[in-house]
Scaffold this motif. Structure first.
Motif, PDB file in Angstrom:
ATOM      1  N   LEU A   1      11.614   0.236  -5.416  1.00  0.00           N
ATOM      2  CA  LEU A   1      10.836   1.294  -6.059  1.00  0.00           C
ATOM      3  C   LEU A   1      10.132   2.195  -5.058  1.00  0.00           C
ATOM      4  O   LEU A   1       9.956   3.391  -5.307  1.00  0.00           O
ATOM      5  N   ILE A   2       9.711   1.632  -3.923  1.00  0.00           N
ATOM      6  CA  ILE A   2       8.924   2.417  -2.968  1.00  0.00           C
ATOM      7  C   ILE A   2       9.675   2.719  -1.681  1.00  0.00           C
ATOM      8  O   ILE A   2       9.072   3.117  -0.685  1.00  0.00           O
ATOM      9  N   LYS A   3      10.987   2.575  -1.698  1.00  0.00           N
ATOM     10  CA  LYS A   3      11.762   2.728  -0.461  1.00  0.00           C
ATOM     11  C   LYS A   3      11.620   4.108   0.168  1.00  0.00           C
ATOM     12  O   LYS A   3      11.697   4.236   1.378  1.00  0.00           O
ATOM     13  N   ASP A   4      11.397   5.154  -0.608  1.00  0.00           N
ATOM     14  CA  ASP A   4      11.269   6.499  -0.057  1.00  0.00           C
ATOM     15  C   ASP A   4       9.824   6.970   0.026  1.00  0.00           C
ATOM     16  O   ASP A   4       9.565   8.124   0.357  1.00  0.00           O
ATOM     17  N   SER A   5       8.886   6.101  -0.303  1.00  0.00           N
ATOM     18  CA  SER A   5       7.466   6.464  -0.284  1.00  0.00           C
ATOM     19  C   SER A   5       6.807   5.943   0.987  1.00  0.00           C
ATOM     20  O   SER A   5       7.039   4.797   1.373  1.00  0.00           O
ATOM     21  N   PRO A   6       5.969   6.751   1.621  1.00  0.00           N
ATOM     22  CA  PRO A   6       5.238   6.232   2.786  1.00  0.00           C
ATOM     23  C   PRO A   6       4.205   5.200   2.345  1.00  0.00           C
ATOM     24  O   PRO A   6       3.640   5.299   1.258  1.00  0.00           O
TER      25      PRO A   6
ATOM     26  N   GLY B   1       0.744  -1.241   0.000  1.00  0.00           N
ATOM     27  CA  GLY B   1       0.000   0.000   0.000  1.00  0.00           C
ATOM     28  C   GLY B   1       0.776   1.293   0.000  1.00  0.00           C
ATOM     29  O   GLY B   1       0.621   2.094   0.917  1.00  0.00           O
ATOM     30  N   PRO B   2       1.611   1.540  -1.032  1.00  0.00           N
ATOM     31  CA  PRO B   2       2.183   2.876  -1.121  1.00  0.00           C
ATOM     32  C   PRO B   2       1.039   3.896  -1.232  1.00  0.00           C
ATOM     33  O   PRO B   2       0.101   3.688  -1.994  1.00  0.00           O
ATOM     34  N   ILE B   3       1.109   4.948  -0.464  1.00  0.00           N
ATOM     35  CA  ILE B   3       0.003   5.897  -0.375  1.00  0.00           C
ATOM     36  C   ILE B   3      -0.345   6.513  -1.725  1.00  0.00           C
ATOM     37  O   ILE B   3      -1.507   6.700  -2.041  1.00  0.00           O
ATOM     38  N   ASP B   4       0.656   6.799  -2.539  1.00  0.00           N
ATOM     39  CA  ASP B   4       0.390   7.452  -3.818  1.00  0.00           C
ATOM     40  C   ASP B   4       0.258   6.471  -4.988  1.00  0.00           C
ATOM     41  O   ASP B   4       0.401   6.854  -6.131  1.00  0.00           O
ATOM     42  N   LEU B   5      -0.052   5.230  -4.712  1.00  0.00           N
ATOM     43  CA  LEU B   5      -0.118   4.211  -5.760  1.00  0.00           C
ATOM     44  C   LEU B   5      -1.128   4.567  -6.846  1.00  0.00           C
ATOM     45  O   LEU B   5      -0.809   4.557  -8.024  1.00  0.00           O
ATOM     46  N   LEU B   6      -2.342   4.891  -6.471  1.00  0.00           N
ATOM     47  CA  LEU B   6      -3.372   5.147  -7.473  1.00  0.00           C
ATOM     48  C   LEU B   6      -3.277   6.547  -8.063  1.00  0.00           C
ATOM     49  O   LEU B   6      -3.675   6.770  -9.202  1.00  0.00           O
ATOM     50  N   ASP B   7      -2.744   7.486  -7.306  1.00  0.00           N
ATOM     51  CA  ASP B   7      -2.621   8.852  -7.802  1.00  0.00           C
ATOM     52  C   ASP B   7      -1.346   9.057  -8.608  1.00  0.00           C
ATOM     53  O   ASP B   7      -1.284   9.915  -9.470  1.00  0.00           O
ATOM     54  N   GLY B   8      -0.347   8.282  -8.313  1.00  0.00           N
ATOM     55  CA  GLY B   8       0.952   8.455  -8.948  1.00  0.00           C
ATOM     56  C   GLY B   8       1.067   7.697 -10.255  1.00  0.00           C
ATOM     57  O   GLY B   8       0.103   7.165 -10.809  1.00  0.00           O
ATOM     58  N   SER B   9       2.283   7.643 -10.729  1.00  0.00           N
ATOM     59  CA  SER B   9       2.534   6.997 -12.019  1.00  0.00           C
ATOM     60  C   SER B   9       3.367   5.724 -11.853  1.00  0.00           C
ATOM     61  O   SER B   9       4.015   5.285 -12.798  1.00  0.00           O
ATOM     62  N   LEU B  10       3.334   5.137 -10.668  1.00  0.00           N
ATOM     63  CA  LEU B  10       4.175   3.968 -10.393  1.00  0.00           C
ATOM     64  C   LEU B  10       3.836   2.795 -11.309  1.00  0.00           C
ATOM     65  O   LEU B  10       4.712   2.254 -11.992  1.00  0.00           O
ATOM     66  N   LEU B  11       2.572   2.395 -11.345  1.00  0.00           N
ATOM     67  CA  LEU B  11       2.200   1.231 -12.159  1.00  0.00           C
ATOM     68  C   LEU B  11       2.359   1.494 -13.651  1.00  0.00           C
ATOM     69  O   LEU B  11       2.828   0.625 -14.388  1.00  0.00           O
TER      70      LEU B  11
ATOM     71  N   VAL C   1      11.526 -10.430  -7.175  1.00  0.00           N
ATOM     72  CA  VAL C   1      10.505  -9.452  -7.536  1.00  0.00           C
ATOM     73  C   VAL C   1      10.169  -8.550  -6.352  1.00  0.00           C
ATOM     74  O   VAL C   1      10.013  -7.336  -6.508  1.00  0.00           O
ATOM     75  N   ALA C   2      10.086  -9.110  -5.151  1.00  0.00           N
ATOM     76  CA  ALA C   2       9.768  -8.315  -3.963  1.00  0.00           C
ATOM     77  C   ALA C   2      10.851  -7.273  -3.689  1.00  0.00           C
ATOM     78  O   ALA C   2      10.547  -6.130  -3.327  1.00  0.00           O
ATOM     79  N   ALA C   3      12.105  -7.639  -3.873  1.00  0.00           N
ATOM     80  CA  ALA C   3      13.200  -6.685  -3.668  1.00  0.00           C
ATOM     81  C   ALA C   3      13.119  -5.552  -4.690  1.00  0.00           C
ATOM     82  O   ALA C   3      13.365  -4.387  -4.361  1.00  0.00           O
ATOM     83  N   PHE C   4      12.757  -5.886  -5.917  1.00  0.00           N
ATOM     84  CA  PHE C   4      12.562  -4.866  -6.953  1.00  0.00           C
ATOM     85  C   PHE C   4      11.464  -3.894  -6.530  1.00  0.00           C
ATOM     86  O   PHE C   4      11.631  -2.681  -6.625  1.00  0.00           O
ATOM     87  N   CYS C   5      10.360  -4.432  -6.039  1.00  0.00           N
ATOM     88  CA  CYS C   5       9.237  -3.605  -5.595  1.00  0.00           C
ATOM     89  C   CYS C   5       9.629  -2.724  -4.411  1.00  0.00           C
ATOM     90  O   CYS C   5       9.323  -1.530  -4.384  1.00  0.00           O
ATOM     91  N   ASP C   6      10.303  -3.323  -3.438  1.00  0.00           N
ATOM     92  CA  ASP C   6      10.734  -2.565  -2.260  1.00  0.00           C
ATOM     93  C   ASP C   6      11.660  -1.425  -2.646  1.00  0.00           C
ATOM     94  O   ASP C   6      11.603  -0.340  -2.061  1.00  0.00           O
TER      95      ASP C   6
END
Length: 108
Positions: A84-89, A42-52, A77-82
């Motif tokens: 990407l969101i390491k600085d995101s709440p 659940g990165p907070i900006d997942l749906l609002d941002g351009s991550l996906l 894959v999990a390390a790749f995901c982590d």
């Protein structure tokens, strides 16, 4: 959020998923696993941002270059995901803070 916003959001999501379905099967599998991981963490900006959509662009470039999906992201894959969101709440972090009783958070 009005009805037009909801309709536009659905239209954008369907177009996004159509792009996912156009990827080769191995890319689709990894993309869906990444998507599930992000929905769970659940990165907070997942749906609002351009991550996906950024990941999808990255995957489309990999397909065009003739690379396998694991060549792009690595074996974990999990390390790749982590990464990407390491600085995101994330919602998980907010929840952990709320139950830890840190100052400025809600206590039960």
């Amino acid at each position: 959020m009005g009805i037009q916003d909801i309709i536009e959001g659905k239209r954008q999501w369907r177009a996004h998923m159509a792009r996912v379905k156009a990827l080769p099967p191995d890319y689709q599998i990894v993309y869906k696993e990444i998507q599930k991981y992000f929905f769970k963490v659940g990165p907070i900006d997942l749906l609002d941002g351009s991550l996906l959509s950024g990941i999808l662009d990255f995957f489309e470039e990999g397909v065009a270059a003739g690379k396998g999906v694991l060549e792009l992201i690595g074996e974990d894959v999990a390390a790749f995901c982590d990464d990407l969101i390491k600085d995101s709440p994330t919602y998980a972090e907010i929840y952990q803070e709320s139950i830890s009783g840190k100052p400025g958070t809600a206590e039960k």
